[in-house]
Write a protein that holds these residues in place. Structure first.
Motif, PDB file in Angstrom:
ATOM      1  N   ASP A   1       0.838  -1.208   0.000  1.00 27.11           N
ATOM      2  CA  ASP A   1       0.000   0.000   0.000  1.00 27.11           C
ATOM      3  C   ASP A   1       0.869   1.252   0.000  1.00 27.11           C
ATOM      4  OD1 ASP A   1      -2.246  -1.604   0.098  1.00 27.11           O
ATOM      5  OD2 ASP A   1      -2.414  -1.518   2.283  1.00 27.11           O
ATOM      6  N   LEU A   2       1.886   1.253   0.853  1.00 26.12           N
ATOM      7  CA  LEU A   2       2.761   2.424   0.943  1.00 26.12           C
ATOM      8  C   LEU A   2       3.524   2.642  -0.351  1.00 26.12           C
ATOM      9  CD1 LEU A   2       4.089   4.718   2.467  1.00 26.12           C
ATOM     10  CD2 LEU A   2       5.665   3.065   3.503  1.00 26.12           C
ATOM     11  N   ASN A   3       4.091   1.581  -0.900  1.00 24.86           N
ATOM     12  CA  ASN A   3       4.845   1.721  -2.152  1.00 24.86           C
ATOM     13  C   ASN A   3       3.944   2.160  -3.298  1.00 24.86           C
ATOM     14  OD1 ASN A   3       7.415   1.141  -1.207  1.00 24.86           O
ATOM     15  ND2 ASN A   3       7.201  -1.058  -1.506  1.00 24.86           N
ATOM     16  N   SER A   4       2.707   1.694  -3.306  1.00 26.78           N
ATOM     17  CA  SER A   4       1.757   2.131  -4.332  1.00 26.78           C
ATOM     18  C   SER A   4       1.478   3.625  -4.207  1.00 26.78           C
ATOM     19  CB  SER A   4       0.460   1.332  -4.199  1.00 26.78           C
ATOM     20  OG  SER A   4      -0.490   1.769  -5.144  1.00 26.78           O
ATOM     21  N   SER A   5       1.337   4.113  -2.961  1.00 28.49           N
ATOM     22  CA  SER A   5       1.118   5.550  -2.749  1.00 28.49           C
ATOM     23  C   SER A   5       2.329   6.360  -3.175  1.00 28.49           C
ATOM     24  CB  SER A   5       0.801   5.811  -1.269  1.00 28.49           C
ATOM     25  OG  SER A   5      -0.373   5.146  -0.865  1.00 28.49           O
ATOM     26  N   ILE A   6       3.532   5.820  -2.916  1.00 28.26           N
ATOM     27  CA  ILE A   6       4.757   6.525  -3.326  1.00 28.26           C
ATOM     28  C   ILE A   6       4.810   6.664  -4.842  1.00 28.26           C
ATOM     29  CG2 ILE A   6       7.274   6.302  -3.430  1.00 28.26           C
ATOM     30  CD1 ILE A   6       7.188   5.071  -0.640  1.00 28.26           C
ATOM     31  N   ARG A   7       4.376   5.622  -5.552  1.00 24.37           N
ATOM     32  CA  ARG A   7       4.441   5.652  -7.020  1.00 24.37           C
ATOM     33  C   ARG A   7       3.454   6.650  -7.623  1.00 24.37           C
ATOM     34  NH1 ARG A   7       4.251  -0.092  -6.254  1.00 24.37           N
ATOM     35  NH2 ARG A   7       6.315  -1.063  -6.453  1.00 24.37           N
ATOM     36  N   VAL A   8       2.239   6.715  -7.099  1.00 22.44           N
ATOM     37  CA  VAL A   8       1.170   7.482  -7.752  1.00 22.44           C
ATOM     38  C   VAL A   8       0.989   8.859  -7.149  1.00 22.44           C
ATOM     39  CG1 VAL A   8      -0.031   5.343  -8.328  1.00 22.44           C
ATOM     40  CG2 VAL A   8      -0.659   6.547  -6.235  1.00 22.44           C
ATOM     41  N   PHE A   9       1.737   9.221  -6.128  1.00 24.43           N
ATOM     42  CA  PHE A   9       1.536  10.518  -5.473  1.00 24.43           C
ATOM     43  C   PHE A   9       1.830  11.653  -6.455  1.00 24.43           C
ATOM     44  CE2 PHE A   9       2.515  14.084  -2.686  1.00 24.43           C
ATOM     45  CZ  PHE A   9       1.505  13.986  -1.743  1.00 24.43           C
ATOM     46  N   PRO A  10       0.982  12.694  -6.487  1.00 24.02           N
ATOM     47  CA  PRO A  10       1.165  13.807  -7.444  1.00 24.02           C
ATOM     48  C   PRO A  10       2.219  14.810  -6.967  1.00 24.02           C
ATOM     49  CG  PRO A  10      -0.819  14.174  -6.148  1.00 24.02           C
ATOM     50  CD  PRO A  10      -0.289  12.832  -5.714  1.00 24.02           C
ATOM     51  N   TYR A  11       3.483  14.480  -7.150  1.00 22.84           N
ATOM     52  CA  TYR A  11       4.559  15.366  -6.720  1.00 22.84           C
ATOM     53  C   TYR A  11       4.566  16.630  -7.584  1.00 22.84           C
ATOM     54  CZ  TYR A  11       6.110  11.001  -4.581  1.00 22.84           C
ATOM     55  OH  TYR A  11       6.170   9.833  -3.871  1.00 22.84           O
ATOM     56  N   GLN A  12       4.954  17.749  -6.977  1.00 20.51           N
ATOM     57  CA  GLN A  12       4.989  19.027  -7.675  1.00 20.51           C
ATOM     58  C   GLN A  12       6.372  19.662  -7.551  1.00 20.51           C
ATOM     59  OE1 GLN A  12       2.392  20.228  -9.506  1.00 20.51           O
ATOM     60  NE2 GLN A  12       1.271  18.360  -8.985  1.00 20.51           N
ATOM     61  N   TRP A  13       6.676  20.545  -8.510  1.00 21.79           N
ATOM     62  CA  TRP A  13       7.893  21.338  -8.506  1.00 21.79           C
ATOM     63  C   TRP A  13       9.147  20.483  -8.331  1.00 21.79           C
ATOM     64  CZ3 TRP A  13       3.708  23.049  -5.244  1.00 21.79           C
ATOM     65  CH2 TRP A  13       2.875  23.968  -5.894  1.00 21.79           C
ATOM     66  N   LYS A  14      10.025  20.852  -7.407  1.00 23.12           N
ATOM     67  CA  LYS A  14      11.282  20.122  -7.264  1.00 23.12           C
ATOM     68  C   LYS A  14      11.080  18.712  -6.734  1.00 23.12           C
ATOM     69  CE  LYS A  14      14.384  24.077  -6.716  1.00 23.12           C
ATOM     70  NZ  LYS A  14      15.413  24.731  -5.872  1.00 23.12           N
TER      71      LYS A  14
ATOM     72  N   PRO B   1      10.615  10.212  -3.634  1.00 29.36           N
ATOM     73  CA  PRO B   1      11.225   9.040  -2.972  1.00 29.36           C
ATOM     74  C   PRO B   1      11.107   7.783  -3.806  1.00 29.36           C
ATOM     75  CG  PRO B   1       9.127   9.591  -1.954  1.00 29.36           C
ATOM     76  CD  PRO B   1       9.416  10.699  -2.919  1.00 29.36           C
ATOM     77  N   GLN B   2      12.047   6.865  -3.575  1.00 34.42           N
ATOM     78  CA  GLN B   2      12.019   5.551  -4.215  1.00 34.42           C
ATOM     79  C   GLN B   2      11.109   4.630  -3.412  1.00 34.42           C
ATOM     80  OE1 GLN B   2      13.715   5.057  -7.107  1.00 34.42           O
ATOM     81  NE2 GLN B   2      14.351   7.203  -6.959  1.00 34.42           N
ATOM     82  N   VAL B   3      10.636   3.560  -4.054  1.00 37.40           N
ATOM     83  CA  VAL B   3       9.838   2.577  -3.327  1.00 37.40           C
ATOM     84  C   VAL B   3      10.718   1.935  -2.252  1.00 37.40           C
ATOM     85  CG1 VAL B   3       8.291   2.086  -5.242  1.00 37.40           C
ATOM     86  CG2 VAL B   3      10.388   0.773  -5.003  1.00 37.40           C
ATOM     87  N   ILE B   4      10.101   1.550  -1.151  1.00 40.66           N
ATOM     88  CA  ILE B   4      10.835   1.011  -0.013  1.00 40.66           C
ATOM     89  C   ILE B   4      11.116  -0.463  -0.247  1.00 40.66           C
ATOM     90  CG2 ILE B   4      10.734   0.600   2.476  1.00 40.66           C
ATOM     91  CD1 ILE B   4       9.026   3.104   2.664  1.00 40.66           C
TER      92      ILE B   4
ATOM     93  N   CYS C   1      11.766  14.336   1.188  1.00 32.86           N
ATOM     94  CA  CYS C   1      10.479  14.398   0.495  1.00 32.86           C
ATOM     95  C   CYS C   1       9.494  13.376   1.068  1.00 32.86           C
ATOM     96  CB  CYS C   1      10.684  14.153  -1.001  1.00 32.86           C
ATOM     97  SG  CYS C   1       9.173  14.202  -1.985  1.00 32.86           S
ATOM     98  N   LEU C   2       9.955  12.149   1.308  1.00 28.93           N
ATOM     99  CA  LEU C   2       9.068  11.121   1.855  1.00 28.93           C
ATOM    100  C   LEU C   2       8.571  11.511   3.242  1.00 28.93           C
ATOM    101  CD1 LEU C   2       7.748   8.343   1.726  1.00 28.93           C
ATOM    102  CD2 LEU C   2       9.857   7.356   2.628  1.00 28.93           C
ATOM    103  N   LEU C   3       9.454  12.040   4.067  1.00 25.20           N
ATOM    104  CA  LEU C   3       9.057  12.444   5.420  1.00 25.20           C
ATOM    105  C   LEU C   3       8.003  13.547   5.372  1.00 25.20           C
ATOM    106  CD1 LEU C   3       9.611  12.055   8.457  1.00 25.20           C
ATOM    107  CD2 LEU C   3      11.362  13.842   8.276  1.00 25.20           C
ATOM    108  N   ARG C   4       8.146  14.485   4.436  1.00 23.24           N
ATOM    109  CA  ARG C   4       7.170  15.577   4.330  1.00 23.24           C
ATOM    110  C   ARG C   4       5.830  15.110   3.801  1.00 23.24           C
ATOM    111  NH1 ARG C   4       8.150  18.895   0.625  1.00 23.24           N
ATOM    112  NH2 ARG C   4      10.084  18.091  -0.277  1.00 23.24           N
ATOM    113  N   MET C   5       5.858  14.171   2.845  1.00 25.00           N
ATOM    114  CA  MET C   5       4.630  13.749   2.172  1.00 25.00           C
ATOM    115  C   MET C   5       3.958  12.537   2.811  1.00 25.00           C
ATOM    116  SD  MET C   5       4.501  16.044  -0.045  1.00 25.00           S
ATOM    117  CE  MET C   5       5.561  17.237  -0.843  1.00 25.00           C
ATOM    118  N   LEU C   6       4.586  11.930   3.822  1.00 18.06           N
ATOM    119  CA  LEU C   6       4.070  10.686   4.391  1.00 18.06           C
ATOM    120  C   LEU C   6       2.666  10.850   4.957  1.00 18.06           C
ATOM    121  CD1 LEU C   6       4.955   7.764   4.807  1.00 18.06           C
ATOM    122  CD2 LEU C   6       5.755   8.405   7.094  1.00 18.06           C
ATOM    123  N   ALA C   7       2.405  12.003   5.570  1.00 15.16           N
ATOM    124  CA  ALA C   7       1.077  12.224   6.155  1.00 15.16           C
ATOM    125  C   ALA C   7      -0.014  12.228   5.090  1.00 15.16           C
ATOM    126  CB  ALA C   7       1.067  13.548   6.924  1.00 15.16           C
ATOM    127  N   PHE C   8       0.285  12.738   3.905  1.00 11.77           N
ATOM    128  CA  PHE C   8      -0.702  12.742   2.816  1.00 11.77           C
ATOM    129  C   PHE C   8      -0.888  11.343   2.224  1.00 11.77           C
ATOM    130  CE2 PHE C   8       1.198  17.011   2.849  1.00 11.77           C
ATOM    131  CZ  PHE C   8       0.058  17.780   3.056  1.00 11.77           C
TER     132      PHE C   8
END
Length: 798
Positions: free
Chosen positions: A179-192, A198-201, A220-227
Motif C-alpha cells: 500500500d505504501l509503495n503504491s502511494s509513493i508511485r502514484v503521489f502527485p509530486y509538484q515542482w522540485k 522518494p524511491q519505493v521502499i 520528500c518522503l518524510l514531508r509527504m508521508l502524512a498525505f
C-alpha cells in the motif's frame, strides 16, 4: 551591495546567515567597518577510479576548495564560484596529516590576513580570512569538526527512524508495504519534488534498518508521508507522533530564517521527540506472541515471545537459535496463508503475526564466483565424439563408465572423465520423471486457463534435483547468469512454476537452485569417489589463511569446460607420474608424435591438477612437461580444456568478420588512416588467404592504436639467445636487419616457450609476397613484415 547588506544584517533580529551570529559579531577582524573577505573552505575526498572496482581507494584524492562567503548564498554552489586550493593523495594525508598537507594554504591565508590582495575594480587592497570550514561526515571527522546536517540527519537519523517506525506501523496492520509503495508511485509530486521523489521502499528495509534513498528523497518522503498514509493511522499512536515530531524538527533545521523564538521551539521539539522515542522504545515489543517453529520435518516447537515479535529477521533468528540451542547457518521462511500456506523467504518480521508458522532452513556457505557465460553455439564441435561421458549424480547413486575414450578425426584424445560439451547457448530443460511431467502439464493447462500458479514443495524438490543433474553435466560451479538462464528456460517451458509475489517470478527459483548446487557438491564431496574440481575447494585442502568457504575458490574461467577432471579409470597419481617421466624421454625422439599425443591426453588430469593447485611458473611447467611446448600440443591442450578447435575457430571467425573490419579501417581518417593505406593496398593486391589474414590483423592493430613494440621484438640470429628477458613477447629473428624473418619465438616470464614455424610455411609466405609485387613489401616496414609472418605462420593462437 553585498558588503552593504552584510553590515545591515548585523542589526537584524533574524538569523539568515553567519553574519547574524555572535561569533561573527564578536570577531573584530571581520565585523569592522572596513571591507574584509570571508572565505569558506570545503574538504572532500573523491575516487579517480570506479568506486566499485578493484582499484577503489588506491587512487583516492583529497581536495580542498574555497568559496567567497560574501557573495549571495544562491551563488555559492555555482561551479564558477568554487575554486580549487589543494589536491593531495588521500594516503599521503593519512600518512603525514593535515598539518603538513595544508601548510601551503595556511601560508597563503596568513598573507591574506596580514597583507591582503589588491582588487582592481575597487581600487584598494582587501584583507580576509577563513570564516568557516565545511565537510561531509568523513572529512569533518578527519579534521576534528562536527558532522554535517545532510549526512547526520537526512541520510542518517531520518532513514533509520522511518524504517523502524514504518515497520511498527505495518505490523500494527494500519497499512501494508505494498500500500505504501503504491502511494509513493502514484503521489502527485509538484515542482522540485518531481525530481527528488522518494524511491519505493525495499522488502528488506526492516532488517537493513534503513529505507535507502538519498537526502532529498528521504526529506520528500518524510514531508509527504502524512498525505500518503496519515488518514489510516490513529492520531494518538505514539509511533506516528514520533515520525511527525521528526518531520517538524527537520523542517525547523532546514528553515532559511530563524529567530530566538524558532530556536527555542526547535529545542522543545527535540525534547518532545526524545520523550516519545523513549515511550515507543519501552512499549515497542510489549505485545506477547507465540510462533510455531519448524526446525526439521519431525521437530516442531512452540516459541513464546513475551516481549513481542522482534523488529528484524536477524533478531528473531537470534532468539530462536538461542532459545532452542541450535548451531549452524540458518535462514527463516514464513507460511503465507494467502498462497495455500506455502513457505516464502522472510525478509521482514512484518510478515509474521501471533500464532503464525515459521520454518528454519539450513543455508550452505555461499561460493562467490566471478565467471561469465560463453556463447559457443556457432562453434563446430561435432568432431569431438565421445564414446563415454560423465553420468550426472541423481539421488544417492553415481556411476561413470571410463572404459572408453574420446577421440576425433583430427586425433584429439580426451579421457572419458572429461566433459565433451561447453555450456549451451540455450539451456535445454531435461525430461522429468513421468509423474512430475504429468503434474506439470496439468498445472500448465490451469495456468493458461485461469492464471493459477502451481506450488508444491515435493515437486519442486524433484525439479531441482533433475536440474542439478543437468547443470553438473556442463559445470560443477554454475555462475549466477547460468542459473538465471536455466530458470528462464524452466519458466518458459512451465510458466505455471512462476514464483508468486515476485515481479519476474524468477528469484525464488534462482535461490533454491543455487542452494541445491551447493548441496549437490557437498554430497559428492562426502563420497569416496574422486571429484577434483570439488575436492580442491574443500577446507581441509586449503591453507590455514584461506580456510573460509568463499575465499580463494578455484573455479573454471571463461570457456573452460574441463577445468579439473578426474584421473582416468585405473590410473592414479603415481601411475600418471610414471607416464610423465616417460614423456621426458619421448620428446627427444623423432617421429613419435602419435605416442606423445596419447600420453599427453592420458596425463591431462595430472597436469591440470598441478596447474590449478600450485599455479607454477612457466619455467617449471616447461621443465616438467616439455612436450606441451609444441605447436601441436598447445592446440590439443586448448581443445582438451575448452573442447574448441582453436586455429580453425579463430580463422573462420576472422574470415567472417573481415568485410566489416575492412569497412571500419577504410573509413579511418587522419594520421591513422595514412598509416593504414599501404596495408589496405597490400590487402587489395593479395592473392593468398594467409597473406590477407595477416594484413587484416595488422590493420586492426593500427586501427586500435596499439603499439607493435609492446608485443613484437626484432632480433638477429646471433643474438636470439640473449633476448629472453621479457614478461610476454614474440621474438622475430632475422639473419640480417634487411632480411625477412627466418624464425619466431614466444617468450613468457623470461622463458622461451615456443621456437619456430615450419620453413615451408615461411617459403610459401615469401612466394605470396613476391607474387603481390615488390612495392607491397617496400611499403611495409620490418615490424609489419614481422607481424605478417607471425600471424600467417600460425603462431597467433599461442
Amino acid at each position: 551591495m553585498v558588503f552593504k547588506s552584510r553590515h545591515d544584517s548585523v542589526f537584524s533580529s533574524e538569523y539568515k546567515s553567519f553574519y547574524d551570529g555572535s561569533h561573527f559579531r564578536e570577531n573584530n577582524f571581520l565585523s569592522g567597518q572596513d571591507l574584509k573577505l570571508s572565505l569558506t573552505v570545503y574538504v572532500d575526498d573523491f575516487e579517480v577510479c570506479n568506486p566499485l572496482g578493484t582499484s577503489r581507494k588506491k587512487h583516492k584524492i583529497t581536495a580542498v576548495y574555497w568559496v567567497l562567503a560574501d557573495i549571495p548564498a544562491t551563488s555559492r554552489s555555482s561551479l564558477t564560484s568554487i575554486y580549487l586550493a589543494i589536491l593531495a593523495k588521500a594516503e599521503d594525508v593519512k600518512k603525514y596529516g593535515y598539518s603538513k598537507v595544508l601548510e601551503p594554504l595556511l601560508t597563503d591565508l596568513k598573507s591574506l590576513e596580514d597583507d591582503g590582495v589588491f582588487v582592481p575594480s575597487l581600487g584598494k587592497t582587501l584583507k580576509g580570512t577563513v570564516l568557516c570550514v565545511v565537510a561531509d561526515n568523513l572529512g569533518a571527522h578527519s579534521i576534528g569538526y562536527p558532522p554535517d546536517v545532510l549526512h547526520d540527519l537526512l541520510e542518517g537519523i531520518v532513514p533509520l527512524e522511518l524504517a523502524l517506525c514504518l515497520n511498527r506501523l505495518i505490523k500494527k496492520g494500519y497499512f501494508s508495504l505494498n500500500d505504501l509503495n503504491s502511494s509513493i508511485r502514484v503521489f502527485p509530486y509538484q515542482w522540485k519534488d518531481k525530481v527528488n521523489c522518494p524511491q519505493v521502499i525495499p522488502l528488506n528495509f526492516a532488517s537493513r534498518k534503513s529505507i535507502g534513498g538519498n537526502a532529498h528523497e528521504n526529506w520528500c518522503l518524510l514531508r509527504m508521508l502524512a498525505f500518503m498514509v496519515g488518514e489510516k493511522i490513529p492520531q494518538d499512536d505514539k509511533v506516528w507522533q514520533l515520525l511527525m515530531t521528526l518531520k517538524d524538527i527537520v523542517e525547523l533545521v532546514m528553515a532559511p530564517v530563524h529567530t530566538d523564538e524558532s530556536i527555542g521551539y526547535l529545542d522543545s521539539k527535540i525534547g518532545e521527540h526524545r520523550l516519545i522515542k523513549a515511550l515507543v522504545k519501552a512499549t515497542r515489543m510489549s505485545l506477547p506472541a507465540q510462533l510455531r517453529v519448524i526446525i526439521e520435518q519431525h521437530d516442531v516447537r512452540k516459541l513464546t515471545l513475551t516481549s513481542g515479535i522482534p523488529d528484524s529477521v536477524e533478531e528473531l533468528l537470534s532468539v530462536i537459535m538461542e532459545r532452542f540451542q541450535l548451531q549452524g547457518n540458518f535462514g527463516l521462511m514464513y507460511q503465507d496463508k494467502d498462497f495455500g500456506k506455502d513457505f516464502f523467504t522472510m525478509t521482514t518480521t512484518a510478515d509474521v503475526k501471533d500464532k503464525d508458522t515459521v520454518k528454519l532452513v539450513q543455508i550452505e556457505p555461499t561460493v562467490i564466483l566471478n565467471l561469465t557465460t560463453v556463447d559457443e553455439s556457432e562453434v563446430d564441435i561435432s568432431s569431438v565424439q565421445s564414446d563415454q561421458s560423465i553420468t550426472p549424480v541423481s539421488g544417492d547413486h553415481y556411476s561413470a563408465d571410463d572404459s572408453g575414450s574420446c577421440s576425433s578425426r583430427d586425433t584429439v584424445l580426451l579421457p572419458a572423465t572429461c566433459r565433451s560439451e561447453p555450456w549451451p547457448a540455450k539451456f535445454k530443460i531435461p525430461k522429468f520423471s513421468h509423474d512430475v511431467e504429468m503434474i506439470l502439464q496439468e498445472a500448465n493447462t490451469a495456468y493458461h486457463a485461469q492464471g493459477t500458479l502451481f506450488q508444491n514443495p515435493s515437486v519442486k524438490s524433484d525439479i531441482n534435483q533433475a536440474l542439478a543433474d543437468a547443470i553438473f553435466y556442463y559445470t560443477a560451479y554454475p555462475t549466477s547468469l547460468q542459473i538465471l538462464q536455466v530458470v528462464e528456460a524452466l519458466l518458459e517451458k512451465f510458466p505455471c512454476l512462476k514464483e508468486p509475489g515476485s515481479f519476474s517470478g524468477l528469484y525464488g527459483w534462482q535461490q533454491s537452485l543455487k542452494y541445491k548446487m551447493h548441496n549437490y557438491r557437498a554430497k559428492l564431496r562426502s563420497r569416496k569417489l574422486s571429484f577434483p574440481e570439488i575436492d580442491v575447494n574443500a577446507l581441509k585442502r586449503k591453507r590455514a589463511s584461506d580456510r573460509a568457504s568463499a575465499k580463494n575458490v578455484k573455479k573454471p574461467k571463461r570457456a573452460e569446460v574441463n577445468y579439473l577432471p578426474a584421473h582416468p579409470i585405473g590410473e592414479s597419481g603415481e601411475s600418471l607420474e610414471k607416464l610423465r617421466l616417460d614423456l621426458l624421454s619421448e620428446v627427444k625422439k623423432k617421429n613419435n608424435e602419435k605416442l606423445i599425443a596419447e600420453k599427453m591426453s592420458k596425463t591431462f588430469s595430472s597436469r591440470r591438477l598441478e596447474v590449478v593447485s600450485s599455479s607454477p611458473a612457466v619455467q617449471d611447467v616447461k621443465e616438467r612437461w616439455p612436450a606441451l611446448f609444441s605447436e601441436a600440443q598447445i592446440k590439443e591442450e586448448f581443445r582438451r580444456i575448452t573442447t574448441i578447435r582453436l586455429e580453425e575457430t579463430f580463422m573462420s571467425k576472422l574470415d567472417g568478420y573481415t568485410p566489416r573490419l575492412l569497412e571500419l579501417v577504410r573509413a579511418k581518417g587522419g594520421m591513422a588512416g595514412t598509416k593504414l593505406r599501404p596495408i589496405l593496398d597490400a590487402i587489395n593486391q593479395s592473392h593468398g588467404i594467409e597473406r590477407k589474414r595477416d594484413m587484416v590483423i595488422q590493420s586492426l592493430i593500427e586501427y586500435l592504436g596499439e603499439s607493435r613494440e609492446e608485443l613484437f621484438h626484432d632480433c638477429q640470429e646471433h643474438d636470439r639467445e640473449g633476448q629472453a628477458q621479457h614478461i610476454m613477447k614474440i621474438l622475430v629473428v632475422h639473419g640480417t636487419p634487411e632480411e625477412d624473418p627466418s624464425d619466431v619465438a614466444i617468450v613468457i616470464e623470461d622463458t622461451r616457450t615456443l621456437w619456430g614455424t615450419p620453413q615451408a610455411r615461411h617459403k610459401r609466405w615469401t612466394q605470396e609476397s613476391q607474387e603481390g609485387g615488390k612495392k607491397k613489401n617496400m611499403a611495409a616496414p620490418n615490424k609489419i613484415r614481422a607481424c605478417n609472418f607471425t600471424t600467417g605462420g600460425g603462431m597467433h593462437y599461442c
